[in-house]
Design a protein around this motif. Structure first.
Motif, PDB file in Angstrom:
ATOM      1  N   ARG A  90      15.591   1.835  11.562  1.00 54.90           N
ATOM      2  CA  ARG A  90      14.145   0.913  11.247  1.00 54.90           C
ATOM      3  C   ARG A  90      13.121   1.613  10.609  1.00 54.90           C
ATOM      4  NH1 ARG A  90      11.724  -2.762  15.008  1.00 54.90           N
ATOM      5  NH2 ARG A  90       9.845  -1.431  14.740  1.00 54.90           N
ATOM      6  N   PHE A  91      12.641   0.834   9.608  1.00 56.72           N
ATOM      7  CA  PHE A  91      11.818   1.524   8.786  1.00 56.72           C
ATOM      8  C   PHE A  91      10.858   0.464   8.310  1.00 56.72           C
ATOM      9  CE2 PHE A  91      15.811   0.041   6.487  1.00 56.72           C
ATOM     10  CZ  PHE A  91      15.190  -0.752   5.334  1.00 56.72           C
ATOM     11  N   GLY A  92       9.691   0.850   7.804  1.00 54.24           N
ATOM     12  CA  GLY A  92       8.903   0.186   6.842  1.00 54.24           C
ATOM     13  C   GLY A  92       9.273  -0.140   5.480  1.00 54.24           C
ATOM     14  N   TYR A  93       9.321  -1.506   5.348  1.00 52.08           N
ATOM     15  CA  TYR A  93       9.528  -2.018   3.648  1.00 52.08           C
ATOM     16  C   TYR A  93       8.539  -2.345   2.985  1.00 52.08           C
ATOM     17  CZ  TYR A  93      11.795  -4.431   0.271  1.00 52.08           C
ATOM     18  OH  TYR A  93      12.465  -4.941  -1.112  1.00 52.08           O
ATOM     19  N   ILE A  94       8.178  -1.991   1.953  1.00 51.10           N
ATOM     20  CA  ILE A  94       7.171  -2.496   1.088  1.00 51.10           C
ATOM     21  C   ILE A  94       8.118  -3.416   0.072  1.00 51.10           C
ATOM     22  CG2 ILE A  94       5.513  -2.327  -0.896  1.00 51.10           C
ATOM     23  CD1 ILE A  94       4.678  -0.867   1.754  1.00 51.10           C
ATOM     24  N   ALA A  95       7.719  -4.830   0.290  1.00 50.04           N
ATOM     25  CA  ALA A  95       8.545  -5.764  -0.567  1.00 50.04           C
ATOM     26  C   ALA A  95       7.886  -5.808  -1.841  1.00 50.04           C
ATOM     27  CB  ALA A  95       8.214  -7.114   0.328  1.00 50.04           C
ATOM     28  N   ASP A  96       6.377  -6.210  -2.192  1.00 50.77           N
ATOM     29  CA  ASP A  96       5.903  -6.222  -3.105  1.00 50.77           C
ATOM     30  C   ASP A  96       4.392  -5.648  -2.956  1.00 50.77           C
ATOM     31  OD1 ASP A  96       7.418  -8.105  -5.020  1.00 50.77           O
ATOM     32  OD2 ASP A  96       7.180  -9.512  -3.262  1.00 50.77           O
ATOM     33  N   ILE A  97       3.932  -4.918  -4.206  1.00 49.42           N
ATOM     34  CA  ILE A  97       2.701  -4.552  -4.382  1.00 49.42           C
ATOM     35  C   ILE A  97       2.065  -4.734  -5.788  1.00 49.42           C
ATOM     36  CG2 ILE A  97       3.478  -2.236  -4.813  1.00 49.42           C
ATOM     37  CD1 ILE A  97       0.834  -0.971  -3.799  1.00 49.42           C
ATOM     38  N   TYR A  98       0.963  -5.010  -6.106  1.00 48.07           N
ATOM     39  CA  TYR A  98       0.535  -5.504  -7.305  1.00 48.07           C
ATOM     40  C   TYR A  98      -1.084  -5.417  -7.163  1.00 48.07           C
ATOM     41  CZ  TYR A  98      -1.150  -8.003 -11.262  1.00 48.07           C
ATOM     42  OH  TYR A  98      -1.881  -8.559 -12.656  1.00 48.07           O
ATOM     43  N   VAL A  99      -1.482  -4.647  -8.307  1.00 50.37           N
ATOM     44  CA  VAL A  99      -2.897  -4.330  -8.627  1.00 50.37           C
ATOM     45  C   VAL A  99      -3.256  -4.943 -10.032  1.00 50.37           C
ATOM     46  CG1 VAL A  99      -4.807  -2.740  -9.025  1.00 50.37           C
ATOM     47  CG2 VAL A  99      -3.141  -2.286  -7.033  1.00 50.37           C
ATOM     48  N   GLU A 100      -4.476  -5.561 -10.194  1.00 56.75           N
ATOM     49  CA  GLU A 100      -4.626  -6.320 -11.358  1.00 56.75           C
ATOM     50  C   GLU A 100      -4.814  -5.054 -12.479  1.00 56.75           C
ATOM     51  OE1 GLU A 100      -6.728 -10.642 -11.604  1.00 56.75           O
ATOM     52  OE2 GLU A 100      -7.997  -9.294 -10.448  1.00 56.75           O
ATOM     53  N   GLU A 101      -4.420  -5.255 -13.679  1.00 62.87           N
ATOM     54  CA  GLU A 101      -4.563  -4.477 -14.703  1.00 62.87           C
ATOM     55  C   GLU A 101      -5.818  -3.600 -14.841  1.00 62.87           C
ATOM     56  OE1 GLU A 101      -3.309  -3.414 -19.290  1.00 62.87           O
ATOM     57  OE2 GLU A 101      -2.607  -5.333 -18.369  1.00 62.87           O
ATOM     58  N   ALA A 102      -7.012  -4.657 -15.067  1.00 60.88           N
ATOM     59  CA  ALA A 102      -8.201  -3.775 -14.976  1.00 60.88           C
ATOM     60  C   ALA A 102      -8.532  -2.998 -13.897  1.00 60.88           C
ATOM     61  CB  ALA A 102      -9.289  -5.097 -15.201  1.00 60.88           C
ATOM     62  N   ALA A 103      -7.991  -3.364 -12.638  1.00 60.53           N
ATOM     63  CA  ALA A 103      -8.354  -2.544 -11.432  1.00 60.53           C
ATOM     64  C   ALA A 103      -7.558  -1.458 -11.255  1.00 60.53           C
ATOM     65  CB  ALA A 103      -8.256  -3.274 -10.201  1.00 60.53           C
ATOM     66  N   ARG A 104      -6.518  -1.154 -12.210  1.00 63.68           N
ATOM     67  CA  ARG A 104      -5.626   0.201 -11.787  1.00 63.68           C
ATOM     68  C   ARG A 104      -6.394   1.349 -12.294  1.00 63.68           C
ATOM     69  NH1 ARG A 104      -0.749  -3.028 -14.818  1.00 63.68           N
ATOM     70  NH2 ARG A 104      -0.551  -4.493 -13.345  1.00 63.68           N
ATOM     71  N   GLY A 105      -6.441   2.279 -11.343  1.00 67.62           N
ATOM     72  CA  GLY A 105      -6.946   3.680 -11.321  1.00 67.62           C
ATOM     73  C   GLY A 105      -8.243   3.746 -10.610  1.00 67.62           C
ATOM     74  N   THR A 106      -8.373   2.509  -9.749  1.00 66.33           N
ATOM     75  CA  THR A 106      -9.711   2.563  -8.925  1.00 66.33           C
ATOM     76  C   THR A 106      -9.246   2.975  -7.719  1.00 66.33           C
ATOM     77  OG1 THR A 106      -9.128   0.202  -8.364  1.00 66.33           O
ATOM     78  CG2 THR A 106     -10.645   0.424 -10.260  1.00 66.33           C
ATOM     79  N   GLY A 107      -8.055   3.251  -7.285  1.00 62.42           N
ATOM     80  CA  GLY A 107      -7.655   3.556  -5.773  1.00 62.42           C
ATOM     81  C   GLY A 107      -7.073   2.449  -5.129  1.00 62.42           C
ATOM     82  N   ALA A 108      -7.100   1.065  -5.745  1.00 63.45           N
ATOM     83  CA  ALA A 108      -6.839  -0.082  -4.979  1.00 63.45           C
ATOM     84  C   ALA A 108      -5.406   0.270  -4.593  1.00 63.45           C
ATOM     85  CB  ALA A 108      -7.071  -1.311  -5.750  1.00 63.45           C
ATOM     86  N   GLY A 109      -4.472   0.569  -5.538  1.00 65.97           N
ATOM     87  CA  GLY A 109      -2.960   0.720  -5.198  1.00 65.97           C
ATOM     88  C   GLY A 109      -2.965   1.891  -3.756  1.00 65.97           C
ATOM     89  N   GLN A 110      -3.597   2.884  -4.019  1.00 65.84           N
ATOM     90  CA  GLN A 110      -3.530   3.831  -2.856  1.00 65.84           C
ATOM     91  C   GLN A 110      -4.081   3.261  -1.571  1.00 65.84           C
ATOM     92  OE1 GLN A 110      -4.715   4.495  -5.996  1.00 65.84           O
ATOM     93  NE2 GLN A 110      -3.858   6.518  -6.601  1.00 65.84           N
ATOM     94  N   ALA A 111      -4.969   2.626  -1.643  1.00 68.58           N
ATOM     95  CA  ALA A 111      -5.699   1.917  -0.446  1.00 68.58           C
ATOM     96  C   ALA A 111      -4.678   0.999   0.436  1.00 68.58           C
ATOM     97  CB  ALA A 111      -7.119   1.245  -0.791  1.00 68.58           C
ATOM     98  N   PHE A 142       3.394   5.790  -9.785  1.00 71.12           N
ATOM     99  CA  PHE A 142       2.721   5.769  -8.877  1.00 71.12           C
ATOM    100  C   PHE A 142       3.424   6.066  -7.455  1.00 71.12           C
ATOM    101  CE2 PHE A 142       1.367   2.598  -5.417  1.00 71.12           C
ATOM    102  CZ  PHE A 142       0.111   3.201  -5.282  1.00 71.12           C
ATOM    103  N   TYR A 143       4.352   5.548  -7.304  1.00 71.64           N
ATOM    104  CA  TYR A 143       5.087   5.771  -6.204  1.00 71.64           C
ATOM    105  C   TYR A 143       5.390   7.334  -5.817  1.00 71.64           C
ATOM    106  CZ  TYR A 143       6.148   0.783  -6.064  1.00 71.64           C
ATOM    107  OH  TYR A 143       5.854  -0.668  -5.982  1.00 71.64           O
ATOM    108  N   GLU A 144       5.980   8.005  -6.704  1.00 75.61           N
ATOM    109  CA  GLU A 144       6.081   9.508  -6.672  1.00 75.61           C
ATOM    110  C   GLU A 144       4.602  10.379  -6.393  1.00 75.61           C
ATOM    111  OE1 GLU A 144       7.756  10.432 -10.396  1.00 75.61           O
ATOM    112  OE2 GLU A 144       9.987   9.456  -9.707  1.00 75.61           O
ATOM    113  N   LYS A 145       3.650   9.846  -7.060  1.00 73.01           N
ATOM    114  CA  LYS A 145       2.421  10.306  -6.757  1.00 73.01           C
ATOM    115  C   LYS A 145       2.087   9.910  -5.261  1.00 73.01           C
ATOM    116  CE  LYS A 145       0.374  10.508 -11.306  1.00 73.01           C
ATOM    117  NZ  LYS A 145      -0.625   9.897 -12.237  1.00 73.01           N
ATOM    118  N   SER A 146       2.162   9.083  -4.741  1.00 69.65           N
ATOM    119  CA  SER A 146       2.106   8.491  -3.326  1.00 69.65           C
ATOM    120  C   SER A 146       3.151   9.315  -2.526  1.00 69.65           C
ATOM    121  CB  SER A 146       2.235   7.016  -3.105  1.00 69.65           C
ATOM    122  OG  SER A 146       1.073   6.554  -4.071  1.00 69.65           O
ATOM    123  N   GLY A 147       3.986  10.173  -2.628  1.00 69.24           N
ATOM    124  CA  GLY A 147       4.761  10.900  -2.009  1.00 69.24           C
ATOM    125  C   GLY A 147       6.127  10.357  -1.787  1.00 69.24           C
TER     126      GLY A 147
END
Length: 159
Positions: A90-111, A142-147
């Motif tokens: 059993r594992f957690g699965y991230i099916a989709d993630i998206y951050v608008e281009e203008a919001a990239r780098g704001t920490g939204a993806g990490q949050a 991004f995923y690699e930076k997230s561990g």
């Protein structure tokens, strides 16, 4: 300004559809086999909602001062068969993630990732998996930076 993450509700469906279509169009530029975003957004979002409801999942939205910046769809999955040790199936699965281009780098993806990971930890899970289109190098960074690191490699050949 601080990025906030909250559970998506029915009132968020229009923005989720917009995000889903934009994610698909981005990936479609990298992978020719993708269905056009506007065509697939509604049925795919419905599918994700059903899967999340059936598999202890969650749909989350990142926002700043009430403005939606991105979303994540996360659910529990299980390896089939017996090749993986039972305690690891059993594992957690991230099916989709998206951050608008203008919001990239704001920490939204990490949050969004942190909130999904917290959801999985609360369920007692010890690992999270996700997939990235091979040509989507920015997502992979991004995923690699997230561990996240390589787990499986998927190969294909057109006949």
């Amino acid at each position: 300004m601080t990025v906030q993450v909250r559970v998506a509700g029915p009132e968020d469906r229009p923005v989720l559809l917009r995000f889903m279509a934009a994610l698909q169009e981005y990936e479609r530029a990298l992978e020719a086999n993708r269905t056009p975003g506007p065509e697939m957004a509604k049925p795919h979002l419905s599918h994700l909602e059903e899967e999340a409801a059936a598999h202890q999942g969650v749909m989350l939205i990142a926002e700043e001062e009430g403005k939606p910046l991105g979303f994540i769809a996360a659910m529990v999955d299980t390896d089939p068969g017996f090749f993986v040790a039972e305690k690891e199936r059993r594992f957690g699965y991230i099916a989709d993630i998206y951050v608008e281009e203008a919001a990239r780098g704001t920490g939204a993806g990490q949050a969004l990732m942190a909130a999904a990971e917290a959801h999985f930890k609360a369920l007692g899970l010890t690992q999270v998996r996700l997939f990235a289109v091979a040509g989507n190098k920015s997502a992979q960074r991004f995923y690699e930076k997230s561990g996240y690191g390589l787990y499986e490699v998927s190969l294909r050949k057109y006949l």
